[in-house]
Scaffold this motif. Structure first.
Motif, PDB file in Angstrom:
ATOM      1  N   ALA A 163       0.831  -1.207   0.000  1.00  0.00           N
ATOM      2  CA  ALA A 163       0.000   0.000   0.000  1.00  0.00           C
ATOM      3  C   ALA A 163       0.864   1.256   0.000  1.00  0.00           C
ATOM      4  O   ALA A 163       0.545   2.247  -0.673  1.00  0.00           O
ATOM      5  CB  ALA A 163      -0.941  -0.001   1.207  1.00  0.00           C
ATOM      6  N   VAL A 181       2.368   1.673  -3.481  1.00  0.00           N
ATOM      7  CA  VAL A 181       1.359   2.205  -4.402  1.00  0.00           C
ATOM      8  C   VAL A 181       1.248   3.715  -4.255  1.00  0.00           C
ATOM      9  O   VAL A 181       1.170   4.453  -5.246  1.00  0.00           O
ATOM     10  CB  VAL A 181      -0.004   1.533  -4.150  1.00  0.00           C
ATOM     11  CG1 VAL A 181      -1.123   2.260  -4.892  1.00  0.00           C
ATOM     12  CG2 VAL A 181       0.047   0.065  -4.574  1.00  0.00           C
ATOM     13  N   SER A 182       1.280   4.185  -3.007  1.00  0.00           N
ATOM     14  CA  SER A 182       1.195   5.625  -2.762  1.00  0.00           C
ATOM     15  C   SER A 182       2.436   6.352  -3.262  1.00  0.00           C
ATOM     16  O   SER A 182       2.336   7.396  -3.921  1.00  0.00           O
ATOM     17  CB  SER A 182       0.998   5.881  -1.262  1.00  0.00           C
ATOM     18  OG  SER A 182       1.003   7.259  -0.974  1.00  0.00           O
ATOM     19  N   GLU A 206      -2.412   3.437 -10.008  1.00  0.00           N
ATOM     20  CA  GLU A 206      -3.869   3.297 -10.042  1.00  0.00           C
ATOM     21  C   GLU A 206      -4.219   1.875  -9.621  1.00  0.00           C
ATOM     22  O   GLU A 206      -3.628   0.903 -10.107  1.00  0.00           O
ATOM     23  CB  GLU A 206      -4.384   3.572 -11.461  1.00  0.00           C
ATOM     24  CG  GLU A 206      -5.880   3.379 -11.624  1.00  0.00           C
ATOM     25  CD  GLU A 206      -6.335   3.479 -13.074  1.00  0.00           C
ATOM     26  OE1 GLU A 206      -7.542   3.293 -13.327  1.00  0.00           O
ATOM     27  OE2 GLU A 206      -5.468   3.725 -13.950  1.00  0.00           O
ATOM     28  N   ILE A 207      -5.172   1.735  -8.727  1.00  0.00           N
ATOM     29  CA  ILE A 207      -5.592   0.414  -8.253  1.00  0.00           C
ATOM     30  C   ILE A 207      -6.770  -0.061  -9.088  1.00  0.00           C
ATOM     31  O   ILE A 207      -7.856   0.531  -9.052  1.00  0.00           O
ATOM     32  CB  ILE A 207      -5.977   0.456  -6.759  1.00  0.00           C
ATOM     33  CG1 ILE A 207      -4.809   0.948  -5.917  1.00  0.00           C
ATOM     34  CG2 ILE A 207      -6.436  -0.926  -6.294  1.00  0.00           C
ATOM     35  CD1 ILE A 207      -5.145   1.144  -4.442  1.00  0.00           C
ATOM     36  N   ASN A 238      -7.631  -3.484  -8.982  1.00  0.00           N
ATOM     37  CA  ASN A 238      -8.253  -4.493  -8.120  1.00  0.00           C
ATOM     38  C   ASN A 238      -7.394  -4.698  -6.883  1.00  0.00           C
ATOM     39  O   ASN A 238      -6.174  -4.855  -6.985  1.00  0.00           O
ATOM     40  CB  ASN A 238      -8.404  -5.827  -8.860  1.00  0.00           C
ATOM     41  CG  ASN A 238      -9.140  -6.855  -8.020  1.00  0.00           C
ATOM     42  OD1 ASN A 238     -10.321  -6.705  -7.738  1.00  0.00           O
ATOM     43  ND2 ASN A 238      -8.444  -7.920  -7.619  1.00  0.00           N
ATOM     44  N   LYS A 239      -8.015  -4.664  -5.724  1.00  0.00           N
ATOM     45  CA  LYS A 239      -7.310  -4.933  -4.471  1.00  0.00           C
ATOM     46  C   LYS A 239      -7.383  -6.411  -4.166  1.00  0.00           C
ATOM     47  O   LYS A 239      -8.472  -6.992  -4.065  1.00  0.00           O
ATOM     48  CB  LYS A 239      -7.940  -4.144  -3.314  1.00  0.00           C
ATOM     49  CG  LYS A 239      -7.436  -2.734  -3.170  1.00  0.00           C
ATOM     50  CD  LYS A 239      -7.920  -2.124  -1.853  1.00  0.00           C
ATOM     51  CE  LYS A 239      -7.377  -0.713  -1.678  1.00  0.00           C
ATOM     52  NZ  LYS A 239      -7.774  -0.127  -0.368  1.00  0.00           N
ATOM     53  N   TYR A 266      -3.942  -7.383   0.161  1.00  0.00           N
ATOM     54  CA  TYR A 266      -3.383  -6.077  -0.216  1.00  0.00           C
ATOM     55  C   TYR A 266      -2.796  -5.345   0.986  1.00  0.00           C
ATOM     56  O   TYR A 266      -1.690  -4.792   0.916  1.00  0.00           O
ATOM     57  CB  TYR A 266      -4.470  -5.222  -0.871  1.00  0.00           C
ATOM     58  CG  TYR A 266      -4.028  -3.810  -1.213  1.00  0.00           C
ATOM     59  CD1 TYR A 266      -3.298  -3.555  -2.374  1.00  0.00           C
ATOM     60  CD2 TYR A 266      -4.323  -2.737  -0.376  1.00  0.00           C
ATOM     61  CE1 TYR A 266      -2.885  -2.268  -2.698  1.00  0.00           C
ATOM     62  CE2 TYR A 266      -3.911  -1.452  -0.686  1.00  0.00           C
ATOM     63  CZ  TYR A 266      -3.195  -1.219  -1.842  1.00  0.00           C
ATOM     64  OH  TYR A 266      -2.779   0.054  -2.139  1.00  0.00           O
ATOM     65  N   ALA A 274       1.747  -8.341  -6.663  1.00  0.00           N
ATOM     66  CA  ALA A 274       0.865  -7.538  -7.513  1.00  0.00           C
ATOM     67  C   ALA A 274       1.330  -7.639  -8.953  1.00  0.00           C
ATOM     68  O   ALA A 274       2.482  -7.960  -9.239  1.00  0.00           O
ATOM     69  CB  ALA A 274       0.869  -6.075  -7.074  1.00  0.00           C
ATOM     70  N   THR A 327      -3.794  -8.561  -6.546  1.00  0.00           N
ATOM     71  CA  THR A 327      -3.775  -7.111  -6.720  1.00  0.00           C
ATOM     72  C   THR A 327      -3.357  -6.761  -8.141  1.00  0.00           C
ATOM     73  O   THR A 327      -2.352  -7.267  -8.651  1.00  0.00           O
ATOM     74  CB  THR A 327      -2.819  -6.454  -5.711  1.00  0.00           C
ATOM     75  OG1 THR A 327      -3.301  -6.702  -4.385  1.00  0.00           O
ATOM     76  CG2 THR A 327      -2.745  -4.947  -5.934  1.00  0.00           C
ATOM     77  N   LEU A 332      -2.592  -3.421 -10.639  1.00  0.00           N
ATOM     78  CA  LEU A 332      -2.271  -1.994 -10.594  1.00  0.00           C
ATOM     79  C   LEU A 332      -1.938  -1.486 -11.994  1.00  0.00           C
ATOM     80  O   LEU A 332      -1.687  -2.271 -12.907  1.00  0.00           O
ATOM     81  CB  LEU A 332      -1.078  -1.755  -9.664  1.00  0.00           C
ATOM     82  CG  LEU A 332      -1.179  -2.334  -8.249  1.00  0.00           C
ATOM     83  CD1 LEU A 332       0.182  -2.280  -7.562  1.00  0.00           C
ATOM     84  CD2 LEU A 332      -2.221  -1.581  -7.432  1.00  0.00           C
TER      85      LEU A 332
END
Length: 312
Positions: free
Chosen positions: A8, A11-12, A17-18, A20-21, A25, A87, A110, A112
């Motif tokens: 997480a 990703v930040s 862009e997510i 699907n989680k 996750y 992911a 996941t 992305l």
């Protein structure tokens, strides 16, 4: 070694862009510094597949998958998502195949997407993971950049490390960290930095905490530095012999890396800032191949040989 970077958080940091989680996750961590492009896996080759790596597909993989029949494409993703990957990232903001999204949801993986090209994203990701996952240790001391040399001053609390650091800063050198130095090991050596919460701050007994960046300007600070030399302060001991020539090299082991180390005895009247400056410059000269102590010893030996008639 770090326990890993939370997915997480990655990703930040990477502005992903997510799509699907996955089921895991929130608990997944990236623990390997490399990434994988699963072109061979989409052709059914899983013999040397490492599912612990972050998986990335770009234009080449998408064009290959686009040429497959729908059922064959679905099987590619179903077989792929059977593995417990952290992911799958789609690069270049390419369209996600419906079969990919359906399979990711079915297997709880996941999914992305990034706007970056595949090459840019993978290189940035590897650089980030190398930094975050590097072995790290925290040492008590003050780290400064002195004439391009990363010098960490250590010693007992109250011996004067911060006071010397302030004098060096006023001479134009730069502060990296005071009190706590976070040292990370990379392939090219050790790099030191300050914990975020105390970055740019320094404590002076009798005055308190000061913000070096605010007081002396941006030229006075540096966010990180190579660790090239450790200067250890200790109280002067009249019964102890201190090296006056410096022929013998001394080292300290930090994260299994040998770092040159010098011990400076502290007593009233010594200009410690000047001594640390000279130690930094001398260390640079030694690294470049010139050792003043060895040169002096060579000259003395040569003069002795001349005096005994061995030369000439």
């Amino acid at each position: 070694m770090s326990a890993g970077l939370k997915l997480a958080e990655f990703v930040s940091l990477s502005h992903l862009e997510i799509l699907n989680k996955g089921r895991d996750y929130d608990s997944t961590r990236l623990t390997i510094t490399d990434v994988n492009r699963p072109g061979l896996q989409f052709q059914g080759f899983y013999d040397y597949f490492d599912p612990m790596r972050l998986q990335v597909i770009g234009k080449a993989e998408v064009m290959y998958l686009k040429g497959l029949p729908e059922e064959a494409r679905r099987k590619c993703f179903d077989d792929f998502f059977l593995y417990d990957i952290p992911a799958l990232v789609i690069a270049r903001e390419l369209d996600c195949f419906p079969e990919c999204l359906e399979s990711a949801r079915l297997h709880g993986r996941t999914l992305l997407r990034t706007k970056e090209t595949t090459v840019d994203f993978t290189s940035q990701t590897i650089e980030l993971l190398n930094r975050v996952l590097a072995p790290c240790v925290t040492r008590h001391g003050v780290l400064l950049d002195i004439h391009g040399e990363g010098v960490m001053i250590t010693g007992d609390s109250g011996i004067g490390k911060s006071e010397v650091a302030i004098e060096l800063i006023m001479r134009g050198h730069r502060l990296v960290a005071d009190d706590a130095v976070e040292i990370r090991k990379f392939s090219n050596g050790l790099v030191g930095t300050a914990p975020e919460v105390i970055r740019h701050y320094i404590e002076l007994r009798g005055i308190g905490v000061i913000d070096v960046r605010q007081l002396f300007g941006l030229r006075s600070i540096k966010n990180e530095s190579q660790l090239d030399l450790v200067v250890n302060f200790e109280q002067w001991d009249n019964t102890k012999f201190y090296d006056r020539l410096g022929i013998e090299d001394h080292f300290i082991d930090i994260l299994d890396v040998r770092v040159p180390c010098v011990t400076i005895p502290v007593r009233p009247g010594r200009s410690l800032a000047s001594i640390v400056e000279v130690a930094a410059m001398n260390n640079r000269q030694r690294r470049l191949g010139f050792n003043a102590a060895e040169e002096l010893a060579r000259r003395v030996d040569q003069r002795a040989d001349l005096g005994s008639g061995k030369i000439g």
